[in-house]
Scaffold this active site. Structure first.
Site, mmCIF file in Angstrom:
data_model
loop_
_atom_site.group_PDB
_atom_site.id
_atom_site.type_symbol
_atom_site.label_atom_id
_atom_site.label_comp_id
_atom_site.label_asym_id
_atom_site.label_seq_id
_atom_site.Cartn_x
_atom_site.Cartn_y
_atom_site.Cartn_z
ATOM 1 N N GLU A 136 0.831 -1.209 0.000
ATOM 2 C CA GLU A 136 0.000 0.000 0.000
ATOM 3 C C GLU A 136 0.866 1.259 0.000
ATOM 4 O O GLU A 136 0.576 2.217 -0.703
ATOM 5 C CB GLU A 136 -0.929 0.015 1.231
ATOM 6 N N ASP A 276 -4.685 -9.319 -8.065
ATOM 7 C CA ASP A 276 -4.953 -8.425 -9.199
ATOM 8 C C ASP A 276 -3.738 -7.724 -9.815
ATOM 9 O O ASP A 276 -3.383 -7.937 -10.988
ATOM 10 C CB ASP A 276 -6.033 -7.392 -8.815
ATOM 11 N N GLU A 369 -18.780 -4.996 -3.176
ATOM 12 C CA GLU A 369 -17.436 -5.573 -3.042
ATOM 13 C C GLU A 369 -17.410 -7.030 -3.509
ATOM 14 O O GLU A 369 -16.478 -7.469 -4.162
ATOM 15 C CB GLU A 369 -16.974 -5.482 -1.574
ATOM 16 N N GLU A 390 -12.143 0.853 -10.195
ATOM 17 C CA GLU A 390 -11.836 -0.113 -11.259
ATOM 18 C C GLU A 390 -12.764 -0.050 -12.482
ATOM 19 O O GLU A 390 -12.298 -0.166 -13.614
ATOM 20 C CB GLU A 390 -11.783 -1.542 -10.703
ATOM 21 N N THR A 473 -0.942 0.911 -10.687
ATOM 22 C CA THR A 473 -2.204 0.351 -10.197
ATOM 23 C C THR A 473 -2.967 1.356 -9.335
ATOM 24 O O THR A 473 -4.158 1.206 -9.101
ATOM 25 C CB THR A 473 -1.969 -0.964 -9.409
HETATM 26 C C1 DMJ Z 1 -6.210 0.695 -5.302
HETATM 27 O O1 DMJ Z 1 -5.536 1.006 -4.150
HETATM 28 C C2 DMJ Z 1 -5.313 -0.019 -6.260
HETATM 29 O O2 DMJ Z 1 -5.909 0.036 -7.505
HETATM 30 C C3 DMJ Z 1 -5.039 -1.441 -5.857
HETATM 31 O O3 DMJ Z 1 -4.291 -2.151 -6.801
HETATM 32 C C4 DMJ Z 1 -6.312 -2.203 -5.592
HETATM 33 N N1 DMJ Z 1 -7.432 -1.369 -5.649
HETATM 34 C C5 DMJ Z 1 -7.413 -0.142 -4.937
HETATM 35 C C6 DMJ Z 1 -8.664 0.653 -5.186
HETATM 36 O O4 DMJ Z 1 -9.785 -0.128 -5.306
#
Ligand code: DMJ
Length: 577
Positions: A136, A276, A369, A390, A473
């Site tokens: 994170e 993911d 979710e 997303e 991401t």
């Molecule tokens: C974000 O922090 C990033 O996209 C992460 O890879 C997973 N998804 C969250 C938001 O939904």
């Protein structure tokens, strides 16, 4: 000219201009243009409602609590489900401000960007006794800083000359150094948790996830390229290689594993939570760094996903050892996948999944979710929607690839739902339960880093002109530079446009099919992969994804089914939609 003639001329001019005005109003292009202008303003207002309230009630703490107009120092809580080992003296790292930097520039607010950079340069420190989640902290903080640094030094962003002295890079490097102790494990897989001041804590958990240990390469790789210190890229690359070596004979990975033993803990996995961004970073690392090895891993992993997880437009979970389906669940996080598919040119598959996600969005007003596909019901305990990006992200990619105005309508519907259900006086609040729309007192930083950004880019992509970017991401743009490439594919170095646009123009078939289809001519090194899977792909007859008849559409690479031409002129497997 007599008065009568003069009047006649006025009448004629009036009639002509009315006709022209009518014509322009009914002209689809000008209609589209007006729609884009209206929508970009709507999204801009949304962003500033979130940003201004954060700055007023939460800054310099991490995130805004929009219902109580207060704050939470959540960097230390991210990924920490049981809220263990919370710090006593941590006062926040202005997380939402860091996450907003690139969005501010995309919205054209150079002044606020500059103000934010100068505040961070003078005040931000990572010498804090806080245990944070490596993944994170990497995607949000390191990614936010590295991206903003690259934008700050880009001449086009008009940072006041001489005022920026690489302070963001200095901060990023300091953070990168604090990450390194996490990688000192027998496997090279990093611990999931690190104390920013003291390193890995005694008795730290050795459990990590596939995404947690396998999606660090964009940010840490970029940090190495920028600083000339190879340590960051090497650590992330070693971890990624190790992870890949632990895949099953089916080329599948599990969701969690042990960083000391390298043994899998959770063997079931899919494309959602815990996995993911691992897939996303393989293909994006290939684009950013040009290393063939990333592409080879991605190609095998992608084929395995399509083979073992895909069921029509849906993706379920499967056991990495057997490939047998385990959980039939749609999760909100999976909605990023069509965006990845666009990057590799698998537009038809991307479109069919995206449509299903959007149907679920329309049904609930937002994306839950978790939704149980086999029971057609919401997961009893995961009914929330924390303002995730997303679906907006995939919509943006699909619009870039197809220019089908339908995606603009999807973006509008997402924007309207967010304003209707989640906007409160003090910002935007997460939804605790999508069946009642009861709200939660939390505005996640990714709402500004991603959700608002992707929605805005749908209606104003001027930021992408003349530059190639890869979005991390967390939605932070990193410019694609030929200087960073071990071996840069020639067709992209010539591009003046975004990577996606260039790829869709240059290639007849998808980038994937060039790799997997034996019928195509390719270099010897690639022929080995071509033998592996999918002998069925037949490329589209037209290069722009627009078709007139079914004859223009080829055969889908993953399902081997004939594609047909939609009324709107797009090739696809329309049976699913
Ligand atoms: C974000 O922090 C990033 O996209 C992460 O890879 C997973 N998804 C969250 C938001 O939904």
């Amino acid at each position: 000219m007599s008065i009568r003639h003069w009047r006649t001329w006025v009448l004629i001019i009036f009639l002509i201009s009315t006709a022209l005005l009518k014509l322009s109003l009914s002209d689809p292009d000008s209609h589209l243009c007006r729609k884009k202008l209206l929508m970009r303003e709507k999204v801009r207002r949304m962003f500033y409602h979130a940003y201004d309230n954060y700055m007023k009630y939460a800054f310099p703490h991490d995130e805004l609590k929009p219902l109580t107009k207060s704050f939470t120092d959540s960097l230390s809580e991210l990924g920490n489900l049981r809220l263990e080992h919370l710090p006593q003296n941590y006062k926040g790292s202005a997380l939402t401000l860091i996450e907003s930097l690139s969005s501010l520039l995309i919205l054209g607010n150079n002044t606020e960007f500059e103000r934010a950079v100068s505040w961070l340069s003078e005040n931000l420190t990572f010498d804090v006794d806080a245990r944070v989640n490596l993944f994170e902290c990497n995607i949000r903080v390191l990614g936010g800083l590295v991206s903003a640094h690259m934008l700050a030094i880009d001449s086009r962003n008009r940072f006041t000359p001489g005022t920026y002295k690489n302070e963001l890079l200095t901060l990023a490097e300091d953070l990168g150094q604090r990450f390194l102790p996490a990688f000192s494990t027998p496997t090279g897989l990093p611990y999931a948790w690190i104390n920013l001041k003291y390193g890995v804590m005694a008795n730290e958990t050795t459990e990590t996830s596939t995404s947690g240990s396998g999606s660090l390469i964009l940010e840490m790789g970029a940090l190495s390229k920028l600083t000339g210190n190879p340590q960051y890229e090497a650590a992330a690359f070693r971890a990624l290689r190790k992870l890949w070596s632990l895949r099953s004979s089916l080329n599948l990975l599990g969701t969690t594993l042990d960083v000391v033993t390298g043994k899998w803990i959770e063997h079931s996995s899919g494309i959602g939570a815990g996995v993911d961004s691992f897939y996303e970073y393989l293909v994006k690392a290939y684009i950013l760094f040009g290393k063939e090895e990333y592409w080879r891993m991605f190609q095998s992993a992608y084929v395995a996903v399509q083979k073992y997880f895909r069921h029509g437009p849906w993706y379920h979970e499967a056991d990495m050892r057997t490939g047998h389906a385990t959980y039939w669940q749609l999760t909100s996080l999976q909605a990023f996948w069509p965006g990845v598919q666009v990057l590799v040119g698998d537009i038809a598959a991307a479109n069919s999944s995206h449509r299903e996600f959007f149907k679920v969005w329309e049904r609930f007003g937002v994306l839950p979710e978790r939704y149980l596909l086999d029971h057609q019901m919401l997961h009893p305990t995961e009914k929330y929607y924390p303002l995730r990006p997303e679906l907006a992200e995939s919509t943006f990619y699909l619009y870039q690839a197809t220019k089908d105005p339908w995606y603009l309508e999807v973006g509008e519907s997402i924007t309207d739902s967010l304003n209707l259900h989640t906007k409160v006086k003090g910002g935007f609040a997460s939804v605790r339960d999508v069946s009642t729309m009861v709200l939660e007192d939390h505005q996640h930083s990714f709402f500004l880093a991603e959700t608002c950004k992707y929605l805005y880019l749908l209606y104003d992509d001027s930021f992408l002109v003349d530059r190639n970017y890869i979005f991390t991401t967390e939605g932070h743009p990193l410019p694609v530079l030929s200087a960073w490439h071990d071996k840069f594919p020639e067709e992209y170095t010539l591009a003046n446009n975004t990577f996606i646009q260039r790829a869709s123009k240059v290639r007849r078939a998808s980038a994937m099919s060039l790799q997997v289809c034996p019928a195509m001519t390719a270099s010897t090194s690639r022929q080995a992969y071509q033998k592996l899977e999918s002998a069925c792909h037949v490329a589209d007859a037209r290069i722009d994804y627009r078709c007139l008849t079914d004859e223009d559409c080829g055969v889908d690479a993953t399902s081997c089914r004939r594609r047909s031409c939609s009324i709107a002129g797009f090739c696809g497997l329309w049976l699913f939609v």
